[in-house]
Design a protein around this motif. Structure first.
Motif, PDB file in Angstrom:
ATOM      1  N   ALA A 109      -1.223   2.622  -6.728  1.00  0.00           N
ATOM      2  CA  ALA A 109      -1.587   1.700  -5.653  1.00  0.00           C
ATOM      3  C   ALA A 109      -2.073   0.342  -6.168  1.00  0.00           C
ATOM      4  O   ALA A 109      -1.616  -0.699  -5.690  1.00  0.00           O
ATOM      5  N   GLN A 148       0.847  -1.194   0.000  1.00  0.00           N
ATOM      6  CA  GLN A 148       0.000   0.000   0.000  1.00  0.00           C
ATOM      7  C   GLN A 148       0.879   1.240   0.000  1.00  0.00           C
ATOM      8  O   GLN A 148       2.015   1.180   0.482  1.00  0.00           O
ATOM      9  N   PRO A 149       0.371   2.346  -0.518  1.00  0.00           N
ATOM     10  CA  PRO A 149       1.158   3.582  -0.424  1.00  0.00           C
ATOM     11  C   PRO A 149       1.279   4.035   1.025  1.00  0.00           C
ATOM     12  O   PRO A 149       0.490   3.619   1.877  1.00  0.00           O
TER      13      PRO A 149
END
Lengths: 533, 295
Positions: free
Chosen positions: A468, A66-67
């Protein structure tokens, strides 16, 4: 040393096999001079490093799932990318091929062992020492190397953690190991072939390793040179990579990539050779264009010395340099294309079956070619200004290294496991291993092309929101690929412990001297050289 | 290829693992030592570990080479084994050539490109904006940042000690060849004289090289830290000097072996390998003399 002389008196002379088997206990492996023992140790070491380097890749992919920053500190992330690269290149891929060379080259050329058996053992044992030294730095104050596996100065000199000194000496040990291993391979091939085994009758795996060994001896000393210059800059006040004293940080990149580009061929040429044995065996046709394969390999090796600056298009080199290195790089597509077409032509109208070695080999041809094409895209200097240091580069070199080098190693392992263990491996599980690896690896690396072209930089623990989805897919693929390798471990152990007994030649289309000895190959083979017609 | 029949596969050996332990100990010690020096720590166990590693390596070298000499002298090695040793030594020397090539390459790159660019010339002359006014010359007697890297006040002239050293090394290449010819004719006395003379010439070279270094450090301010000229100068001559030391040591071992009656007119690869190595350090010196001192 009387043991040496005594054992010779007992066993040494013409026409007799060495009757003694392996020694008992742990010391067998420590003291051995047997090419099969040493080959097995190389392969196991390589697999251990593959899991270690792989677990670091899992850390990287978990962070990039995930970012934002979730799991690790950026400083640790840098150590992971660095160590993942170093371990996979020097600890997993290279030793795996040296292990295959140790096991197979004497069997393929009809030699009783490697030319210099004690040095062979030395080459192996230096590796655990080197990697012990390198990996231990992760636990020291200041952390392990964090400057990327390419360790560009001044990141690796002026701004390096203290562990860089240990890194430098670990590289020296790996270099010494590789050079000695390569000398051994060359001496074995040039000097220990069975009567009648002319150079142009050698299996391609032997040919590609001969050329690989030459590359190793030519470039590992240059790597030693560049880390020595780093050592001097760090500890003795020299200014090789500091413009303040008249040096140049770009000098580092030139010397490093003079090593680094041949290095990538060191990691792929033996796979070319193995696949060139496996595809004919399962297509039940002789290899198409043997001679052109030899010359193509030699051409690739030659070109590898004059293309290094294509890694440095954006660093600021003169236009003439950009053009020269761009065209020289594109030239590599010619001999590589010869090889790909030869493999395809070998399969053409063959009676093909798709056991695990063949599955990995066919996937090798297709996916390595994809990696080759993205390489051609990167070779275009003006376009490279967009791709440089993005995930596109990561996608490119993982496509040549994972389904290239690593699939080549898997194909070789399944192809020769019956010869090594005397048992057939579990074909169903092996096919499962293949498909899981195939899907996992494509899922992991294919989306990287897209995020790379869109500008996602490599070696950064965080990214823009727009990347993402693809990153999550990549991570799922990477976890799949990683977990699947425990299946491989299981298959190998199962094969060692039992299974359907393997005949001397388990593959009906296989060719070569290695299939003339029983399975499992006896501890000593070809004490009397076979006659090759 | 009938020599296959006598192929010699040595039994188990402890030397490789001893060598590995020795090397690991040595490099661990030296790296610890260097780091402690740089961090200015008062106490360091680096030197001690380094010393122990060196002892293990010395033990290994005596043992391993001793074993090989013993095997060779008891006639276990076939002509084929001899060829394996020859290939091994040739490729080892090639690897050494490539090691020096890295440093020569660095020198050429600085002199042909990076230096002039830094001085404002050519395609990448914008590099001059880093230190405006910096003028490039070779030998570099004005560094871009003289505070970080104080420049030397002068350089070593090629036509003093370096010329004498060239004569010494070239002569020693001849004397070692004369020794080889004497060995091939089984003339033991001239063999001893020529070989001893070669070692002496090597030692003389090293003494003069040390004198040159003392001169450079004390009178010229030419040091490792005096910018890229000093860096390349000491790197190339230093590694060459280390190789001369090793070569002289190997030749000394050969001299001892000759004294003990080893080698005959046909079988003397140990000696030949040592002389190959010696010729190699000689050739490297010619390159050094031309590119480091003269040009």
């Amino acid at each position: 040393m009387s043991a040496v002389i005594d054992s010779h008196k007992e066993h040494g002379h013409a026409g007799h096999d060495h009757h003694h088997g392996p020694a008992k206990g742990l010391m067998r492996w420590v003291l051995t001079t047997n090419h099969k023992d040493i080959g097995s140790m190389y392969l196991w070491f390589s697999f251990a490093m593959f899991l270690l380097g792989g677990s670091m890749a899992m850390v990287i992919r978990a962070e990039l799932f995930q970012p934002g920053l979730q799991i690790v500190e950026p400083a640790f992330f840098n150590q992971m990318t660095t160590m993942h690269g170093l371990i996979m290149v020097f600890g997993a891929v290279m030793p795996a091929f040296v292990g295959l060379a140790n096991w197979m080259i004497p069997l393929m050329v009809g030699a009783p062992d490697m030319a210099l058996p004690r040095m062979n053992n030395f080459s192996f044992w230096l590796l655990p020492a080197a990697f012990g030294l390198l990996v231990s730095t992760l636990f020291t104050e200041g952390g392990g190397p964090n400057f990327g596996w390419t360790f560009y100065a001044p990141l690796s000199t002026t701004y390096a953690p203290e562990s860089v000194t240990f890194f430098i000496f670990a590289i020296h040990l790996m270099g010494i190991s590789s050079i000695m291993g390569a000398i051994n391979v060359i001496a074995t091939i040039l000097n220990l072939r069975a009567p009648g085994m002319t150079l142009m009758k050698m299996p391609l795996f032997v040919w590609t390793w001969l050329i690989t060994a030459f590359l190793l001896i030519a470039v590992m000393p240059v790597l030693a040179g560049v880390v020595t210059m780093m050592l001097m800059d760090i500890h003795f006040g020299t200014s090789f990579f500091s413009a303040a004293g008249g040096g140049d940080p770009v000098l580092f990149q030139h010397v490093f990539w003079f090593f680094g580009h041949p290095e990538v061929y060191i990691m792929i040429l033996p796979a070319f050779g193995a696949v060139s044995s496996i595809i004919p065996a399962f297509a039940r046709k002789p290899l198409f264009g043997y001679t052109s394969m030899v010359y193509a390999t030699a051409s690739i090796a030659f070109l590898s010395f004059i293309v290094w600056a294509h890694h440095m298009f954006t660093v600021g080199i003169p236009l003439t340099g950009e053009l020269f290195f761009m065209y020289a790089t594109m030239l590599i597509a010619v001999p590589t294309g010869v090889k790909v077409f030869n493999w395809a032509s070998t399969m053409w109208q063959g009676s093909m079956t798709f056991e695990a070695p063949m599955l990995f080999s066919v996937a090798f041809v297709i996916l390595f070619t994809i990696g080759g094409f993205s390489g051609l895209m990167l070779a275009i200097a003006p376009a490279d200004f967009q791709y440089h240091d993005t995930y596109f580069v990561v996608a490119h070199f993982h496509y040549v290294l994972v389904p290239g080098a690593i699939f080549g190693i898997f194909a070789s392992a399944y192809y020769w496991l019956p010869k090594w263990t005397g048992h057939m491996y579990d074909e169903t599980l092996a096919k499962l291993h293949f498909w899981m690896s195939f899907i996992g690896m494509n899922l992991a690396f294919f989306p990287m092309h897209f995020v790379g072209l869109a500008g996602m930089p490599r070696r950064i623990p965080d990214y823009n929101l727009q990347f993402a989805d693809f990153n999550m897919i990549s991570s799922v693929g990477a976890f799949t690929f990683g977990a699947t390798q425990f299946l491989f471990l299981f298959i190998v152990i199962k094969c060692i412990r039992g299974g359907k007994p393997a005949p001397a030649k388990p593959w009906d289309g296989a060719e070569g001297l290695e299939w003339t000895v029983p399975s499992p190959a006896p501890y000593h083979t070809f004490s009397t050289p076979p006659e090759v017609k | 290829m009938s020599s296959h029949e006598n192929y010699y596969v040595p039994a188990q050996s402890k030397w490789p693992i001893v060598a590995t332990i020795g090397m690991l100990t040595t490099v661990y010690g030296v790296a610890t030592w260097f780091n402690d020096l740089k961090a200015e720590r008062a106490e360091s166990n680096g030197p001690l570990i380094f010393f122990i590693g060196g002892l293990i390596l010395a033990y290994m070298l005596f043992g391993w080479f001793g074993a090989v000499i013993k095997e060779s002298r008891s006639g276990l090695y076939s002509p084929q084994m001899d060829r394996s040793f020859r290939w091994g030594m040739s490729w080892f020397i090639f690897s050494e050539v490539m090691f020096f090539a890295a440093f020569f390459g660095a020198l050429f790159y600085i002199r042909m490109w990076a230096g002039p660019w830094l001085g404002g010339e050519g395609d990448k002359g914008v590099a001059n904006m880093l230190w405006p006014g910096f003028e490039y010359s070779w030998p570099l007697l004005n560094n871009p940042d003289p505070k970080l890297f104080p420049a030397p006040s002068g350089v070593i002239s090629a036509w003093g000690l370096p010329l004498i050293n060239t004569i010494l090394l070239v002569t020693s290449s001849f004397t070692v060849t004369f020794a080889h010819h004497a060995l091939k004719k089984n003339n033991r006395k001239p063999l001893k004289i020529w070989l001893a003379l070669t070692v002496l010439l090597g030692i003389a070279f090293l003494i003069l090289q040390v004198e040159e270094y003392v001169h450079a450090y004390n009178e010229l301010g030419l040091t490792l830290g005096s910018g890229i000229y000093g860096a390349t100068f000491f790197m190339l001559t230093g590694f060459h000097g280390a190789h001369v030391t090793l070569g002289a040591l190997i030749l000394t071992v050969m001299l001892v072996r000759v004294w003990r009656g080893h080698f005959d007119a046909d079988q003397h690869f140990g000696f030949e390998a040592a002389s190959w190595y010696w010729h190699f350090v000689d050739v490297v010196w010619i390159g050094l003399f031309v590119f480091v001192y003269v040009l």
